[in-house]
Design a protein around this motif. Structure first.
Motif, short mmCIF file in Angstrom:
data_model
loop_
_atom_site.label_atom_id
_atom_site.label_comp_id
_atom_site.label_asym_id
_atom_site.label_seq_id
_atom_site.Cartn_x
_atom_site.Cartn_y
_atom_site.Cartn_z
N SER A 295 0.83 -1.21 0.00
CA SER A 295 0.00 0.00 0.00
C SER A 295 0.87 1.27 0.00
O SER A 295 0.38 2.35 -0.25
CB SER A 295 -0.93 0.00 1.21
OG SER A 295 -0.18 0.13 2.39
N LYS A 297 3.35 1.75 -1.96
CA LYS A 297 3.96 1.86 -3.28
C LYS A 297 3.67 3.18 -4.03
O LYS A 297 4.60 3.78 -4.58
CB LYS A 297 3.46 0.66 -4.09
CG LYS A 297 4.05 0.49 -5.43
CD LYS A 297 3.56 -0.82 -6.04
CE LYS A 297 2.10 -0.72 -6.45
NZ LYS A 297 1.61 -1.94 -7.12
N PRO A 298 2.40 3.63 -4.03
CA PRO A 298 2.08 4.81 -4.84
C PRO A 298 2.97 6.01 -4.57
O PRO A 298 3.28 6.77 -5.49
CB PRO A 298 0.65 5.13 -4.46
CG PRO A 298 0.09 3.89 -3.91
CD PRO A 298 1.23 3.08 -3.38
N TYR A 299 3.40 6.20 -3.32
CA TYR A 299 4.24 7.35 -3.03
C TYR A 299 5.48 7.37 -3.91
O TYR A 299 5.94 8.41 -4.34
CB TYR A 299 4.69 7.33 -1.56
CG TYR A 299 3.61 7.74 -0.61
CD1 TYR A 299 3.30 9.07 -0.42
CD2 TYR A 299 2.90 6.80 0.11
CE1 TYR A 299 2.31 9.47 0.44
CE2 TYR A 299 1.90 7.17 0.98
CZ TYR A 299 1.61 8.51 1.15
OH TYR A 299 0.62 8.89 2.00
N GLU A 316 -0.92 -0.26 -10.46
CA GLU A 316 -2.12 -1.10 -10.46
C GLU A 316 -2.96 -0.88 -11.72
O GLU A 316 -3.17 0.26 -12.13
CB GLU A 316 -3.02 -0.76 -9.26
CG GLU A 316 -2.31 -0.55 -7.96
CD GLU A 316 -1.95 -1.86 -7.30
OE1 GLU A 316 -2.63 -2.86 -7.61
OE2 GLU A 316 -0.99 -1.89 -6.53
#
Lengths: 876, 1008
Positions: A295, A297-299, A316
């Motif tokens: 979770s 990862k997006p950063y 994703e």
């Protein structure tokens, strides 16, 4: 023969493995090296082995075990299990699932989702060679024994079913596997690198290979042996593993930062990476970010403004607009299927994407939808929707799909849809191609299943397949990985962000069927063991790093740093630094600074504005707005901004008011007067007709019921009107629009009713309000008057008819149903001056538009967002 | 500090404010760990997540300080008796080293088994249980927990659904029509009005179990409505009759007004009429001199009798209706929640209650423990006064087990709870201060009680003042307020402290000046702004204070309990998102003008500025077509420099985090807003605490905190002593599931219910409300360490609010002590580290993040991919001069690909395999040593080579291909093979020949 080794403290795992393999890498030897991950394989591939084959553990299993039958794809397991459950009797189902709710077995998807724990039970049962007797013995609880027995029975039924279809389950072989001897004998030596736990199945597997060829098992761990290692040694009949020292941690090789927010953690890592790169000349590709959870990862994808981070897991697929589109379409399908219509807002949502809206056809649909809403529509029915050419072209097949069909057929619908969408979503055509392959995969996997499944279920099946895809990201330098992928790898610099209790150690779920106590009795790893293993992986990766930087964010006081961090702080006496930068440089360039004092909004009038105001046509409501807040007047009438239309979801006072107004008007237009016999009936008829133009009414029984209350009052309204007419009032006009010039200003108004009696003029304004809320003007206390409508009417009449009205009435059409004086004409002159002053004030250049002092006016003002008065006081 | 830690006795610890409750609890857990209790045997329940975090931290800190030998003397002293006992039990000598030795073991144990240490909130404990027993509760295990906001929407939907359904029923329809007529509700308020009553019942359904069963059915309600309509008519007729009796008289103006008001159909208006309202007609205001006839006395009495009947019946109708609809709504909600698989925290608590404690529960304790994965031997509960009865009932079996003495495997258990009944301010959530002592009574043989009496927080004057006021309250109300019978001792080191109570002027806004004056007084005395907290009752009137103080240049910081979604950063960033996606001017202006503003006022004086600026922003992102909304926002944060605008406001970063978490990849604005809202909704807005500013917060929020100076300026607003906020209440019958549902009677009509059960219930309820209020005051006062300022209102008549009530006991202004700051050790402020590094790389936002395909060619179909993998897997097994390998390859392919690959393709592959086997070029490979499917690599890139062979003089490499082949493709493949060849050349130091083996045509092509 089996020998066991361990990675010595001062060695890096893969180097050590290479070291012991190198002497064997000669033409005469056939050595096979088996490592846990593909990443390890990749890493070792560049070591230049000439004769040694390197395989990952999973591909090795595939080659080394021989299967006599077709393996059942794992996706089909729940399908067959469900079939098996259907063969149990009710009591048995209840005993296992504690549920006799039929929905549970009727819904394939939810069944599949919820049987994970059963499958993990089976897997463990077979992989650990645990017998049902062992389990029953381990717990004294009789219901448990029963459950276990039913579960075993269920497995037998399941096997019977899949065998009938010529399949076998991989797990069947866990107890009794067949080695591919030809393959095994093609190597003379095997070296296994092992990090975590080994099941009995794996141990037996290795042991059996050991009876045929030389086997060396190398364990990698940090610190002391796990209790499982003792077991393994016993199993292999060796005792060569030793406790190791834990990595020595101090403030030179470990830094711990508490950060003010998640985004500041990324700031920290970015800055530190550059700092280390500069000061110590360590290349970025020797650095890695180890995340406790995906979770985070997006950063690293979004805040990678310097193109540093190599997020190997990719982005994703659920972030593509094609995915969102499919998801929204399924929702609409669901509505259409159950109700034959869908809220118009769903269509608007479907297309609320600036990219899609740039397509003319789509933006037209959306504006059509908005028009419908303006016309009080809430829903659009299936036929109307599918008649829109764009929808027809692309979505017809999906939106009209039958309720049930085979999964294969559903997949075909999606395939066609996706292929067509490639034409409009050109920007995402590669993603769509990936989706198509995913759909094909579903269709291939389920090709032999001829059962009809609900279209919705199989749609969700397809969506979840699509969701599991990832989108490749550009290759960069600093690896961003999960902890498991770091096994045996080495980096000089390790960043471990997001180290909170919540995320690390990752919580492995407790098993429903084999609890910790039984695990302890049977020597199976418990969840604590698994958690500690994750901690151990961390220590392994720290072990050879030159510097490890931990961080966590304290944004919420209820979040604690991980106990792992706590432990290393406490045991090694480490210092925690605080990182709360004034500005996040990642999202900041020094362009300009805000030096704006947050005082109340006050707008000066420019000459243009004053000119505009001089020529403006003032209605009563504009003046009322000005009176309530001059800034609001500015927004509304000078900047001309207004909140968009919102759909009418329930009939409120305002709507009833509008409807009754319109009934009067319609009857007037048709020439039906209160004198007429059919006035009453027509009035009711018209009301019914008008109210039916609201979807809020048509689609809700409750609204219809409420409307009957109003309907019942119509009689009284009409009676009051008839009585009024009988008193000699004669209608001159209804909804009369008058514009006039007043003191050089243009004013206008719509007068509900103008009447004449005895040569005197009377004006009536209908009010749909509680009697107590209808404020009549009876004195010259201007401040207390919110509504100066009637005064304006008086002025307009005077201008238009050169005569003042005798009286101005309010007619309450909500309750009481009476005509009463709304404005004392005695006050007319005073109010005329008041309005003149007001108008002069509006065009007075020296008077600014400002926020009102009367805060209660702000409560329901639609502009309160803009001026910051929307949240009450604590908003600051 | 007195130790409550002699052994693990079962103990109820009543700890008044400031007596070190948390310390005791943490020590107790630490003590257990030190004496060898395994973490998994302990369950410690706290009230908030924050308290959970603090508790864990304290325990770790304490055990570590023992292990490191750095614990304070008082801590050692506290733990010593227990450790002595433990040493004795182990038959070893007690010494300081013994403690240290045990602490080191405990520390290791703690870290190894940290996840087993159950320190949780009751909510999360219940959640754990439901996650383990979802099927038993009738839910699917993957249920979602929804916020209350979300549930409210569903509730509305469910309620409308119920009404729509009952409208099909003739009787119900009649009932609704009559209700509308009797209660005189505006049409569009009618449904919300009904829903309000209904929801109250639904929310309290656990207490109303029995009442629910005995509720009147629809026919009965219909009858009652007929009856009440009849009563209304009677009253109206009687009033007219009553009016006739005055006809002959000449009434004065006031008299006439009163008289005329009798001519109404509205019963509530009649009820307020002075002629009817008075019990004795001759007391009617303005009719004092009037000579009433006996007839008039009789009629008035008749009217009053009917009024009583009317109101009692009205109450019964409302409660009957609420019970009926409440039950329906409850069922409907349950159905919807089940269908959507969602729950709220209160549902969870309720479900767990039904599952574990309900009479019909089928789950036995062993099963519970089995599934809970272990048995809890020690149960500790913090803030017990706020535990609701349903929460307690679910914990009861655990507590009883813990108290039972010898437990499983001869482990000794214990039960401990701590709290302060006086600080129960969560009655609205079901907390019950009486529970604290009820338990003591229920388990009197097993539970000991102790009270902590030394206040370590406040100066002695404050302690005494609170003691006095509390005891006065106790004395005037006796047993109802027995918890206020207290005698706290002040801790001498905290000094004298200062208390100042003044009586406000009777002016509405007086408290503003009052607060300002007191703050100034404190500053003058040497306090800093940061020392001062102003406590208000509700968020609402903190507002006036903030504005006023700011106007007067007093720096203020606000501790709100408001959600992140209502903070300005959220509003502005969301508005920006909507604007860039939809071009909506409204959103643009919200972005531009909300505090903190982006522009000066003059900016919007010209409409062109606005248009220009809107275009400017849109231009910035015009090329970001395939970027997510969040990416665009990030980019704009940079270009519009929003960080400066929000100048380090933590909310700003919290909103960015929420957007990232909730919707980082979303491109659809509607969904973006929805997701972001959801992600932010359960987060609290924070406030920067480093500023030197006066804190303004609500009393609720202040619980658990302390401040050197506390100002309570405005008690009289909101803290009303009578039920007013609700229409219904549940009579507190203490016995669970057995309470009555009662209707609230407004003060105006109390006179009509006097002497009835309704009055008794009403009085009870008002007493409880009073207790609530006094608890609130107690919490507020006890936040003060050194100085307490309180402003109360003069008491005139019967007190109607708390301020008036308190002024009964404090008649004069009172001042104790001297206002002077007490020097205390300063807590060093954390300093943020600075990392100064020059970054030479160029920054780029969101433009290049779109994915690219590593392999540029069009991805094949799934079947083609399968075909390729299967073929390669087969070829991997194939060995020349070994026929058996053909069969083996086929078997292998069948096992792994048989389920998916079509029969045709499988046959084709088998054919290919044979072709390969018979190909002479391929066979030639086997004259050397052959390597198949080998990974070779260079510079962290990895290639898989189909097959190669090492011969004496060279390497031969072959790449299998199927499908269409032309020169272009051959060139592409050759490029790749060249790369492989380079690597192999390096490894083997031999020449490499490369071939493409086109299997379809059985053609082997040598590449350059």
């Amino acid at each position: 023969m089996i020998t066991c080794l361990y990675i010595p403290e001062d060695k890096k795992a893969l180097n050590y493995i290479a070291e012991i393999t190198k002497p064997k890498d000669v033409y005469e030897n056939k050595t096979c090296l088996i490592v846990p991950t593909e990443r390890n394989v990749r890493h070792l591939a560049s070591y230049g082995f000439m004769y040694t084959d390197i395989l990952s553990l999973s591909s090795f299993y595939d080659l080394a075990i021989e299967y006599d039958n077709i393996l059942l794809p794992k996706e089909l397991r729940p399908y067959y299990l469900l079939k098996a459950v259907e063969k149990l009797n009710k009591d048995e189902i209840y005993a296992v699932f504690k549920n006799n709710n039929e929905d549970f077995t009727n819904n394939f998807l939810s069944f599949a989702k919820n049987t994970n724990n059963i499958f993990s039970f089976y897997r463990e049962l077979f992989a650990e060679h645990v017998s049902v007797e062992d389990l029953s013995k381990a717990s004294l609880y009789s219901d448990y024994e029963m459950q276990i027995n039913i579960l075993t029975k269920l497995w037998d039924i399941y096997l019977e079913l899949i065998h009938k279809d010529n399949y076998m389950d991989k797990w069947e072989t866990y107890n009794n596997f067949k080695l591919n001897e030809y393959f095994i004998n093609s190597y003379s030596e095997y070296i296994f690198l092992i990090n975590g736990f080994l099941t009995k199945y794996e141990l037996t597997f290795i042991k059996n290979i050991g009876t045929m060829q030389n086997v060396c098992v190398v364990f990698n761990y940090a610190g002391s042996l796990y209790k499982q290692h003792k077991e393994y040694e016993k199993f292999f009949n060796t005792s060569s593993l030793k406790d190791k020292n834990m990595p020595l941690l101090n403030n030179n090789n470990v830094q711990i930062y508490e950060c003010a927010s998640n985004i500041s953690q990324i700031e920290l890592i970015t800055k530190k990476a550059f700092e280390i790169n500069k000061k110590h000349n360590i290349p970025f590709n020797k650095m890695a970010v180890v995340m406790p959870d995906t979770s985070c990862k997006p950063y690293f994808i979004l805040l990678d403004v310097y193109k540093l981070f190599d997020v190997s897991a990719g982005d994703e697929m659920s972030n593509t607009r094609i995915y969102t589109l499919l998801e929204n379409l399924i929702n609409i399908y669901e509505d259409l299927y159950s109700f034959n219509n869908t809220p118009i807002n769903n269509i608007i949502t479907l297309f609320s994407d600036s990219f899609l809206l740039a397509i003319d056809e789509i933006s037209n649909i959306v504006s059509e939808c908005n028009k419908l809403i303006e016309n009080n529509r809430q829903y659009i029915n299936k036929d109307d929707l599918c008649n829109i050419s764009f929808i027809k072209k692309y979505f017809y097949e999906l939106l009209n799909a039958d309720k049930t069909m085979t999964i294969n057929k559903t997949a075909n619908i999606y395939k066609t849809l996706l292929k067509n969408l490639k034409d409009i979503l050109t920007i995402e055509k590669d993603e769509i191609q990936k989706c198509i392959i995913a759909v094909e995969k579903v269709s291939t996997t389920y090709k032999n299943i001829k059962d009809e499944v609900s279209f919705l279920e199989s749609s969700h099946l397809i969506l979840s397949e699509i969701m599991s895809l990832s989108i490749d990201l550009p290759k960069r330098e600093i690896a961003v990985t999960g902890i498991l992928e770091t096994r045996n790898m080495n980096y000089d610099i390790i960043f471990m962000p997001f180290m909170t209790e919540e995320l690390f150690p990752p919580k492995s779920s407790k098993d429903l069927f084999i609890n910790t106590e039984i695990r302890n009795q049977l020597n199976l790893p418990t969840y604590i063991d698994r958690e500690n293993l994750m901690k151990n992986y961390c220590f392994q990766i720290i072990n050879h790093a030159k510097l490890t930087i931990f961080s966590y964010s304290d944004e919420l006081s209820s979040i604690r740093r991980s106990s792992f961090i706590e432990e290393i702080i406490v045991k090694n006496n480490l210092k925690v630094e605080y990182f709360s930068p004034k500005e996040i440089s990642l999202i900041k360039t020094d362009t300009y600074h805000y030096n704006i004092k947050d005082n109340e909004i006050s707008i000066e009038k420019t000459d243009d504005v004053v000119n505009h105001l001089k020529n403006f046509t003032y209605s009563a409501s504009a003046l009322n707005v000005y009176k309530s807040c001059s800034l609001k007047f500015y927004f509304r009438y000078i900047l001309n901004i207004d909140k968009g239309v919102e759909s009418v979801e329930s009939l409120d006072n305002q709507i009833f008011g509008i409807i009754i107004h319109n009934v009067f008007k319609e009857l007037h237009n048709k020439g039906i007067t209160p004198h007429s016999d059919k006035y009453k009936d027509e009035f009711k008829k018209e009301f019914t007709k008008l109210i039916k133009s609201y979807d809020a009414y048509n689609h809700s029984k409750v609204e219809q019921f409420i409307a009957t209350f109003i309907y019942n009052t119509l009689e009284q309204i009409v009676n009051a009107e008839i009585t009024h007419t009988n008193e000699g009032y004669e209608i001159l006009d209804r909804e009369k629009c008058i514009t006039a010039t007043f003191n050089r200003f243009n004013i206008k108004g719509f007068l509900d009713k103008v009447e004449i009696k005895d040569n005197k003029i009377y004006v009536t304004d209908y009010k749909y309000k509680d009697i107590k809320n209808i404020k009549i003007i009876k004195d010259d206390n201007f401040d207390n008057v919110d509504d100066i409508q009637l005064v304006i009417y008086a002025i307009l009449i005077e201008k238009e008819m050169k005569k003042l009205p005798e009286n101005i009435f309010y007619f309450s059409i909500k309750e009481d149903f009476k005509y009463f004086e709304g404005f004392d004409m005695e006050l007319y002159d005073k109010y005329k001056v008041h309005i003149k002053n007001m108008l002069n004030e509006i065009v007075d250049k020296n008077i600014n538009f400002t926020q009102t002092d009367k805060l209660k006016n702000c409560d329901f003002c639609s502009y309160n967002n803009i001026c910051g008065r929307n949240n009450g006081f604590f908003a600051k | 500090m007195a130790s409550s830690l002699n052994k693990y006795d079962n103990l109820a610890l009543e700890a008044s404010a400031g007596t070190g409750k948390t310390f005791q609890l943490a020590m107790r857990v630490a003590g257990m760990l030190l004496t060898g209790v395994a973490p998994r045997d302990i369950l410690c329940l706290t009230f908030t997540k924050k308290a959970t975090a603090e508790m864990k931290e304290r325990i770790i800190k304490f055990i570590n300080s023992m292990a490191e030998n750095t614990a304070s003397e008082s801590e050692i002293e506290f733990i010593t008796p227990l450790m002595k006992k433990y040493a004795k039990q182990l038959k070893v000598e007690f010494s300081k080293e013994f403690i240290q030795e045990k602490a080191i073991i405990a520390r290791n144990n703690l870290f190894t088994y940290f996840s087993e240490l159950n320190i949780k909130t009751i909510d999360s404990f219940n959640n754990t249980i439901l996650r383990i027993f979802p099927f038993e509760a009738g839910f699917r295990p993957d249920f979602n927990i929804e916020s209350d906001d979300e549930i409210d929407i569903i509730k509305k939907e469910a309620f409308d659904n119920i009404i729509a359904n009952i409208l099909d029923d003739k009787v119900w329809k009649e009932i609704l029509e009559k209700l509308y007529s009797v209660f005189n509700i505006a049409a569009n308020n009618f449904i919300p009005w009904l829903q309000n009553y209904t929801e109250y019942t639904t929310n309290n359904i656990l207490n109303l179990e029995i009442t629910m069963q005995n509720a009147p059915d629809k026919h009965k309600i219909n009858e009652m409505l007929n009856k009440i309509l009849e009563l209304r008519n009677n009253i109206n007729t009687q009033c007219i009759k009553f009016m006739h009796t005055f006809e002959a008289d000449e009434l004065g103006i006031n008299q006439l007004k009163t008289y005329e008001k009798l001519n109404t159909k509205k019963i509530d208006e009649i009820a307020c009429n002075n002629l009817i309202k008075v019990e004795n007609l001759s007391d009617a205001p303005s009719f004092k001199k009037y000579d009433f006839s006996q007839n008039q006395y009789n009629i008035q009495k008749d009217i009053r009798d009917n009024m009583q009947k009317y109101y009692l019946l009205q109450g019964d109708i409302i409660t009957g209706l609420a019970l009926n609809l409440g039950g329906l709504l409850y069922e409907k909600m349950k159905e919807i929640k089940k269908e959507r698989n969602i729950l709220t925290y209160s549902d969870i608590s309720e479900e767990v209650y039904y599952m574990l404690s309900d009479k019909h529960s089928q789950i036995d304790k062993d099963y519970l423990y089995f599934r809970l994965d272990g048995k809890i031997n020690h149960l500790l509960i913090d803030e017990f006064q706020d535990t609701s009865i349903s929460q307690w009932l679910t914990l009861k079996p655990l507590a009883e087990e813990a108290m039972a003495g010898l437990g499983q495997k001869d482990k000794i258990g214990s039960f401990f709870y701590v709290g302060d009944p006086k600080q129960n301010i969560y009655r609205f959530r079901g907390g019950s201060s009486s529970l604290f002592r009820t338990l003591l009574h229920e388990y009197k043989d097993k539970l000991q009680a102790e009270t902590l009496n030394t206040n370590y927080r406040s100066g002695s004057h404050i302690v005494e003042f609170v003691n006095n006021l509390s005891n006065n309250i106790y004395k005037s109300n006796k047993e109802l307020f027995s918890i206020f019978n207290i005698d706290q001792k002040a801790y001498p080191e905290n000094g004298d402290g200062y208390v100042e109570v003044t009586h406000a002027l009777d002016e509405k806004k007086y408290y503003l000046d009052y607060t300002k004056e007191k703050i100034e007084k404190c500053i003058k005395a040497g306090y800093t702004y940061k020392d001062i907290a102003v406590l208000t009752v509700s968020n609402k009137h903190g507002g006036d204070l903030i504005d006023y103080l700011e106007e007067n240049n007093i720096p203020v910081q606000v501790e709100t309990s408001s959600k992140l979604t209502s903070c300005q950063a959220f509003q502005i960033l969301s508005a920006l998102a909507v604007f860039i996606e939809t071009g909506d001017t409204f959103s643009y202006l919200t972005y531009a003008l909300s505090h903190p503003k982006a522009y000066n006022n003059s900016f919007i004086e010209n409409k062109e500025n606005i248009i220009k600026d809107m275009n400017r922003i849109k231009n910035y992102i015009k090329n970001m077509t395939n970027c997510s909304i969040f990416e665009k926002i990030l980019y704009l944060i940079n270009t519009l420099d929003l960080q400066s605008r929000f100048s380090n406001n933590p909310d700003f970063y919290a909103v960015i985090d929420a957007m990232e978490k909730g919707a980082y990849g979303e491109k659809n604005i509607s969904l973006f807003m929805e997701k972001v809202y959801k992600a932010a909704a359960d987060k609290q807005s924070s406030s920067s605490s480093s500023n030197n500013a006066v804190t303004i917060m609500t009393i609720h929020k202040s619980k658990g905190l302390q401040f050197p100076v506390v100002v309570i300026p405005n008690l009289e607003v909101d803290l009303k002593l009578n039920a007013a906020n609700t229409h219904l209440f549940v009579s507190d019958n203490k016995e669970f599931g057995n309470s009555d549902l009662c209707s609230v009677y407004k003060k105006d009509i109390h006179t009509y219910i006097s002497g009835t059960k309704a009055e008794e219930y009403m009085n009870n309820e008002n007493n409880l409300i009073m207790q609530d209020n006094i608890n609130m005051l107690y919490v507020a006062m006890t936040r003060a360490e050194q100085a307490l300022f309180m402003n109360i209102k003069y008491f005139k008549d019967t007190p109607t609010n708390l301020s008036q009530y308190v002024s009964q006991f404090i008649v004069e202004d009172e001042i104790y002590g001297k206002l002077k700051p007490l020097k205390k050790e300063k807590v060093t402020e954390r300093k943020s580290v600075k990392i100064n590094v020059e970054i030479e790389k160029e920054k780029s936002f969101g433009t290049d993040n779109a994915w690219f395909d590593t392999d540029k060619k069009e991805t094949q179909s799934y079947e083609a991919t399968l075909f390729g993998s299967c073929l390669h897997a087969g070829l991997n097994i194939l060995e020349y001069k070994n026929d058996a390998t053909i069969k083996m390859a086929e078997k292998h392919m069948m096992a792994h690909f048989g389920a998916l690959l079509s029969e045709n393709n499988m046959n084709l592959i088998c054919e290919y395999i044979k072709k390969v086997y018979n190909n002479t070029a391929w066979q030639k490979l086997f004259t050397g040593r052959v390597f198949k499917e080998r990974r070779i690599g260079e510079n962290n890139t990895l290639y898989a080579v189909d097959i190669y062979s090492e011969l004496d003089d060279k390497i031969i490499l072959m790449d299998y291909k199927t499908g269409f082949l032309d020169n272009n493709r051959i060139n592409d493949y050759s490029d790749k093979l060249r790369k492989y060849a380079n690597i192999l050349r390096k490894i083997y130091n031999k020449q490499v020949e490369t071939y493409i083996f086109h299997i379809e045509s059985n053609q082997v092509i040598l590449t350059q």
